[in-house]
Design a protein around this motif. Structure first.
Motif, short mmCIF file in Angstrom:
data_model
loop_
_atom_site.label_atom_id
_atom_site.label_comp_id
_atom_site.label_asym_id
_atom_site.label_seq_id
_atom_site.Cartn_x
_atom_site.Cartn_y
_atom_site.Cartn_z
N ARG A 97 55.92 13.80 -32.10
CA ARG A 97 56.15 11.42 -31.25
C ARG A 97 55.97 10.88 -32.60
O ARG A 97 56.52 9.91 -33.06
CB ARG A 97 55.01 11.72 -30.18
CG ARG A 97 55.76 12.16 -29.29
CD ARG A 97 54.69 10.87 -27.99
NE ARG A 97 55.16 12.21 -26.74
CZ ARG A 97 54.69 12.74 -25.92
NH1 ARG A 97 53.46 13.64 -26.75
NH2 ARG A 97 54.95 13.06 -25.14
N ARG A 98 54.99 11.52 -33.78
CA ARG A 98 53.92 10.68 -34.72
C ARG A 98 55.08 10.71 -35.74
O ARG A 98 55.46 9.58 -36.32
CB ARG A 98 53.28 11.05 -35.26
CG ARG A 98 51.83 10.78 -33.94
CD ARG A 98 51.74 9.48 -34.00
NE ARG A 98 50.85 9.03 -35.01
CZ ARG A 98 50.07 9.13 -35.43
NH1 ARG A 98 48.86 9.54 -35.46
NH2 ARG A 98 49.74 8.49 -36.47
N LEU A 99 55.81 11.52 -35.81
CA LEU A 99 56.81 11.96 -36.91
C LEU A 99 58.38 11.52 -36.58
O LEU A 99 58.70 10.84 -37.64
CB LEU A 99 57.29 13.50 -37.14
CG LEU A 99 55.59 14.46 -37.92
CD1 LEU A 99 56.58 16.10 -37.60
CD2 LEU A 99 55.62 14.14 -39.29
N GLN A 100 58.59 11.15 -35.70
CA GLN A 100 60.09 10.56 -35.19
C GLN A 100 59.59 8.74 -35.16
O GLN A 100 60.69 8.31 -35.39
CB GLN A 100 60.48 10.62 -33.66
CG GLN A 100 60.72 12.29 -33.74
CD GLN A 100 61.23 12.39 -32.39
OE1 GLN A 100 60.10 12.15 -31.29
NE2 GLN A 100 62.43 13.10 -32.09
N ALA A 101 58.52 8.82 -35.60
CA ALA A 101 58.76 7.15 -35.50
C ALA A 101 58.33 7.00 -37.39
O ALA A 101 58.46 5.92 -37.47
CB ALA A 101 56.79 6.65 -34.61
N LEU A 102 57.20 8.38 -37.72
CA LEU A 102 57.54 7.60 -39.54
C LEU A 102 59.05 8.16 -39.93
O LEU A 102 59.42 7.17 -40.89
CB LEU A 102 56.52 8.76 -40.12
CG LEU A 102 55.17 8.62 -39.66
CD1 LEU A 102 54.14 10.01 -39.99
CD2 LEU A 102 54.53 6.86 -40.77
N TYR A 103 59.63 8.43 -39.91
CA TYR A 103 60.90 9.13 -39.95
C TYR A 103 62.07 9.13 -38.44
O TYR A 103 62.53 10.05 -38.90
CB TYR A 103 60.97 10.11 -40.78
CG TYR A 103 60.00 10.30 -41.96
CD1 TYR A 103 60.26 10.65 -43.04
CD2 TYR A 103 58.70 11.47 -41.19
CE1 TYR A 103 59.71 10.59 -43.97
CE2 TYR A 103 57.53 11.70 -42.14
CZ TYR A 103 58.65 11.64 -43.78
OH TYR A 103 57.45 11.65 -44.74
N PRO A 104 62.30 7.26 -38.48
CA PRO A 104 63.73 7.37 -37.62
C PRO A 104 64.58 7.91 -38.22
O PRO A 104 65.66 8.22 -37.13
CB PRO A 104 63.29 5.62 -37.65
CG PRO A 104 62.80 5.64 -38.29
CD PRO A 104 61.95 6.51 -38.75
N GLN A 105 65.25 8.11 -39.12
CA GLN A 105 66.39 8.45 -39.79
C GLN A 105 66.60 10.10 -40.55
O GLN A 105 67.83 9.85 -40.57
CB GLN A 105 66.61 7.23 -41.48
CG GLN A 105 66.81 6.04 -40.38
CD GLN A 105 67.61 5.42 -40.11
OE1 GLN A 105 69.10 6.04 -39.58
NE2 GLN A 105 67.15 4.60 -38.53
N VAL A 106 65.46 10.65 -40.07
CA VAL A 106 65.72 11.78 -40.09
C VAL A 106 66.39 12.38 -38.44
O VAL A 106 65.64 12.09 -37.47
CB VAL A 106 64.56 12.26 -40.68
CG1 VAL A 106 64.71 13.80 -40.52
CG2 VAL A 106 64.23 11.99 -42.09
N ARG A 107 66.93 13.90 -38.63
CA ARG A 107 67.31 14.17 -37.55
C ARG A 107 66.34 15.91 -38.10
O ARG A 107 66.40 17.19 -38.45
CB ARG A 107 68.52 15.38 -37.69
CG ARG A 107 69.42 13.74 -37.16
CD ARG A 107 70.43 14.42 -37.56
NE ARG A 107 70.38 14.79 -35.61
CZ ARG A 107 71.04 15.02 -34.86
NH1 ARG A 107 70.92 13.28 -34.74
NH2 ARG A 107 71.22 15.37 -33.79
N PHE A 108 65.60 16.53 -36.87
CA PHE A 108 63.97 16.81 -36.67
C PHE A 108 64.96 17.86 -36.26
O PHE A 108 65.51 18.13 -34.99
CB PHE A 108 62.70 16.96 -35.97
CG PHE A 108 62.16 15.59 -37.17
CD1 PHE A 108 61.45 16.52 -38.65
CD2 PHE A 108 62.34 14.53 -37.30
CE1 PHE A 108 61.07 15.59 -39.35
CE2 PHE A 108 61.31 14.37 -37.91
CZ PHE A 108 60.97 14.28 -39.24
#
Length: 204
Positions: A97-108
């Motif tokens: 959740r935190r990473l998706q908020a920090l990197y909204p343009q990255v596909r994890f």
């Protein structure tokens, strides 16, 4: 806070490989490289965890595990990180959740060995993980059958990506997961600890 984290371009596909790495070993490196190749990843981040919530005993000190992991994993597209310690997260779902908020343009893409898929249903908010990012699973010694018959594999069986399309995993919408067979290295952190190799190397 973001400046202390790895730099990555927008729309890149980043594999997240979490664990205590207590100790890191060639099996971790092998899974990383196989996953990068199989799933078409631009980068992989090792998430060296402050501690595994599923284990009663704490791991070796974080600083020693980071040093050992960086000495073990040398690749220009792999970053060994202490992201979870910086974020103050312990559970994978919270970290995502935190990473998706920090990197909204990255596909994890979440990466794991088949041994973790076998007990994935015990993880906190494991369904959130499956339904928020694609999951790439790499075969581990002795775990193919238990992984494929696990509750997670059965519940999400219709969202399993065929192995022939594994390179499309990073572009797939969650829930989506793929299991790949690969040449295997029969090493485990628990086995190394049991043999005293981690202690003998001064990393306990």
């Amino acid at each position: 806070m973001k400046h202390a984290f790895p730099q990555v371009g927008a729309r890149q596909i980043v594999g997240l490989f979490g664990g205590s790495f207590d100790p890191p070993h060639r099996g971790h490196v092998h899974v990383t490289l196989e996953a990068m190749k199989a799933f078409g990843l631009d980068r992989v981040w090792w998430l060296v965890s402050p501690g595994n919530p599923l284990k009663e005993r704490g791991p070796a000190p974080m600083a020693k595990r980071m040093v050992a992991a960086r000495a073990m994993m040398w690749h220009p597209r792999v970053d060994v990180t202490d992201i979870e310690a910086r974020l103050g997260t312990r559970a994978t779902a919270e970290t995502l959740r935190r990473l998706q908020a920090l990197y909204p343009q990255v596909r994890f893409v979440w990466l794991m060995g088949a041994d973790n898929l076998a007990q994935f249903h015990h993880w906190q908010d494991w369904r959130y993980i499956m339904e928020s990012v694609p999951v790439g699973v790499v075969a581990r010694p002795g775990e193919r059958i238990s992984a494929r018959m696990s509750p997670a594999a059965r519940i999400y069986r219709k969202w399993r990506l065929d192995g022939q399309a594994r390179h499309l995993l990073g572009q797939a919408q969650a829930p989506s997961w793929c299991f790949v067979n690969a040449p295997m290295i029969d090493l485990s952190s628990s086995g190394l600890r049991a043999n005293g190799e981690w202690i003998a190397k001064g990393a306990s």
